[in-house]
Write an enzyme that holds these catalytic residues in place. Structure first.
Site, PDB file in Angstrom:
ATOM      1  N   ARG A 133     -15.839  -4.017   1.257  1.00  0.00           N
ATOM      2  CA  ARG A 133     -15.785  -2.562   1.177  1.00  0.00           C
ATOM      3  C   ARG A 133     -15.764  -2.183  -0.298  1.00  0.00           C
ATOM      4  O   ARG A 133     -15.549  -3.019  -1.159  1.00  0.00           O
ATOM      5  CB  ARG A 133     -14.550  -1.989   1.876  1.00  0.00           C
ATOM      6  N   HIS A 190       0.808  -1.219   0.000  1.00  0.00           N
ATOM      7  CA  HIS A 190       0.000   0.000   0.000  1.00  0.00           C
ATOM      8  C   HIS A 190       0.849   1.282   0.000  1.00  0.00           C
ATOM      9  O   HIS A 190       0.296   2.383   0.069  1.00  0.00           O
ATOM     10  CB  HIS A 190      -0.928   0.027   1.221  1.00  0.00           C
ATOM     11  N   ASN A 218     -14.115   0.439  -3.324  1.00  0.00           N
ATOM     12  CA  ASN A 218     -13.138   1.433  -3.722  1.00  0.00           C
ATOM     13  C   ASN A 218     -13.584   1.913  -5.100  1.00  0.00           C
ATOM     14  O   ASN A 218     -14.433   1.290  -5.734  1.00  0.00           O
ATOM     15  CB  ASN A 218     -11.737   0.847  -3.761  1.00  0.00           C
TER      16      ASN A 218
END
Lengths: 202, 354
Positions: B230, B200, B232
């Site tokens: 989630r 990351h 993105n």
């Protein structure tokens, strides 16, 4: 203080220490360029290591050559090598043959440290058997993300990939597996619009 | 593996994600598009929620969403892999995790889409049928020699979205296998072998915000049987799944060819549904990254989305717009979207009609 100072803390970039003597049955020492000074300091601080030491030394791409200094240290084995590529077979053999108690020391450019680290991990050496110290040039090893070719000793940003010729900027993203930073085409969206190169990694 | 029998079920669109870019969403697909903004502005957050079944017809109806683009997406994956075999890699110790994933996908597909997939088991002797792709495979579970390729590559050539496998050790996650052909500009070949913070590293702002420390802590405790998800998002010109850094010098120039006339058709919102799943035998974490694309023209057919997306883009910091790769076209995107934002309030949540 000649030890190279980290100019920034980047999450994927390793941090380096200082070569200090460790208990071991043998000591394998790899250095390039100014890293030779760190090796001299190490062995002069712990002369007992010398009969158990095997040194591989590669002169720096910036011209720094401490071969004579290291040859005179009195290590059991001293092997001067013109490049990492020329020494890599020897280094991998020594790492592969390593018995318990071998200590590995690497001093010099980040590119050298990364390559030895990579080869040491591949040989299954325990993490704590490796001590590193960054010295001298901050030149980077950079992998072109497009052609996968690695350009050694990159000091300029942007620079031209030595394999495919694309204009690359050096991304702050480092792979220990490749021992290289990532280079990405800087003028992909506007071919030919390349900002002037700056000497970022002296 | 043969794709000759593809498209017999008219549900699956015959379309391309490169060249003439014939990819398109049907009205049904537009209506179920995972618009990722529950509010009128956007900033990074861990924003994780349990991966549980959601509204019928939505992309959350099933564990893995198989949609109208399935067959064409798998054909695009095969094309990309042929051009660049490095897009699928698995370090030797990840084979067991590959079997874990193969089992999960086959079981879920067969259970949730019996009209397309079937799995029968006689002890370790398994029989897998994938009708849309024309695959009929008998093999021995956990015996690599009985499949035409490793289990991870075999099954991810038959499932939409990119997949990575993370080994867990030393209180960290290590990305050590991946099938990556529909990525938002990151390189598996470069990142493979990295730990969570390392891979990351290029993301701006989030490290200082502590996002990754919190996310890692959360993921290390992820339990088998309790997956999370989630969203993105980013922006992509043309419905190009394979926005790889490897080919950036080839697709990058398309960003300069947007005009006020073609932006509605060619500028796409790219949404990733990211799921995190603990695997049972290997204890690895599987990370499917499913990509959904929608053109601006289709997005603005839902008035709530049109208003909100205009406001989101307006408030995205330039640093983020740069990282996401659309800073150059941000003004043109805003011009286009502003015509659909009358300033009226929007309801909370992302569903188009709520």
């Amino acid at each position: 203080m000649s030890q190279t100072q980290a100019d920034e803390v980047m999450k994927s970039r390793p941090l380096y220490g200082t070569l200090t003597p460790k208990q071991g049955s043998s000591h394998f020492i790899v250095a390039d360029g100014e890293g030779g000074d760190a090796v001299a300091a190490l062995l002069n601080a712990a002369p007992d290591m010398k009969p158990l030491a095997h040194i591989v030394y590669i002169p720096g791409a910036n011209g720094t050559d401490l071969t004579a200094l290291l040859e005179g240290l009195g290590a059991r084995v001293f092997h001067p090598a013109p490049s990492y590529a020329s020494a890599s077979q020897r280094i991998r053999k020594v790492l592969g043959d390593a018995h318990m108690g071998l200590q590995l020391y690497v001093a010099g450019t980040e590119g050298l440290i990364g390559q030895v680290q990579r080869d040491a991990i591949a040989a299954g050496l325990p993490h704590d058997a490796l001590t590193t110290e960054q010295r001298g040039s901050k030149a980077r090893r950079v992998q072109c993300v497009h052609c996968k070719g690695i350009t050694e000793n990159v000091t300029l940003d942007p620079f031209v990939c030595s394999h495919c010729g694309l204009n690359l900027f050096v991304r702050d993203h480092y792979s220990r597996r490749l021992a290289a930073f990532q280079g990405v085409c800087i003028d992909a969206e506007d071919p030919g619009e390349v900002p002037p190169s700056e000497e970022r990694f002296k | 593996m043969s794709l000759d029998d593809a498209f017999k079920d008219p549900f699956f669109r015959d379309e391309s994600f490169f060249g003439d870019f014939s990819y398109k969403n049907s009205p049904h697909a537009v209506n179920r598009f995972p618009f990722p903004f529950p509010e009128d502005d956007y900033m990074y957050s861990v924003n994780m929620e349990p991966h549980v079944k959601g509204r019928p017809g939505s992309i959350f109806e099933h564990y893995f969403d198989v949609d109208e683009h399935y067959v064409s997406e798998m054909r695009d994956r095969a094309r990309v892999l042929e051009q660049d075999p490095l897009r699928c890699q698995s370090l030797p110790h990840m084979t067991l995790a590959g079997w874990d994933l193969l089992e999960l996908i086959m079981e879920k597909f067969a259970e949730e889409y019996p009209q397309w997939f079937a799995l029968t088991k006689d002890s370790n002797r398994w029989h897998w049928i994938n009708r849309p792709l024309g695959i009929d495979q008998k093999f021995t579970f956990l015996d690599e020699s009985t499949l035409p390729m490793g289990p991870f590559e075999y099954i991810t050539r038959q499932a939409q979205g990119d997949f990575t496998l993370q080994d867990q050790r030393e209180d960290n996650l290590w990305i050590e296998a991946g099938m990556v052909t529909s990525q938002a500009d990151w390189s598996l070949d470069f990142d493979i072998g990295m730990n969570f913070h390392e891979w990351h590293a290029p993301v701006p702002l989030a490290h200082q915000m502590g996002i990754f420390d919190r996310a890692l802590k959360f993921l290390l405790a992820l339990q088998h049987g309790a997956p999370v998800r989630r969203f993105n998002w980013t922006m992509t010109v043309d419905p190009l799944l394979d926005t790889s850094p490897e080919n950036y010098h080839k697709w990058g120039p398309t960003k300069t060819t947007l005009t006020p006339e073609n932006i509605g058709k060619r500028q796409h919102l790219r949404v990733e549904l990211q799921t995190l799943i603990r695997l049972p035998r290997s204890n690895a974490i599987c990370f499917p990254i499913r990509c959904y694309l929608i053109s601006m023209d289709d997005l603005v057919t839902r008035p709530k989305w049109a208003r909100r997306f205009h406001r989101v883009i307006k408030t995205v910091p330039d640093e983020l717009a740069t990282y996401k790769g659309f800073i150059r076209n941000k003004p043109m995107i805003l011009d286009y979207l502003s015509k659909f934002d009358d300033g009226a309030p929007t309801s909370p949540g992302w569903w188009p009609e709520d």
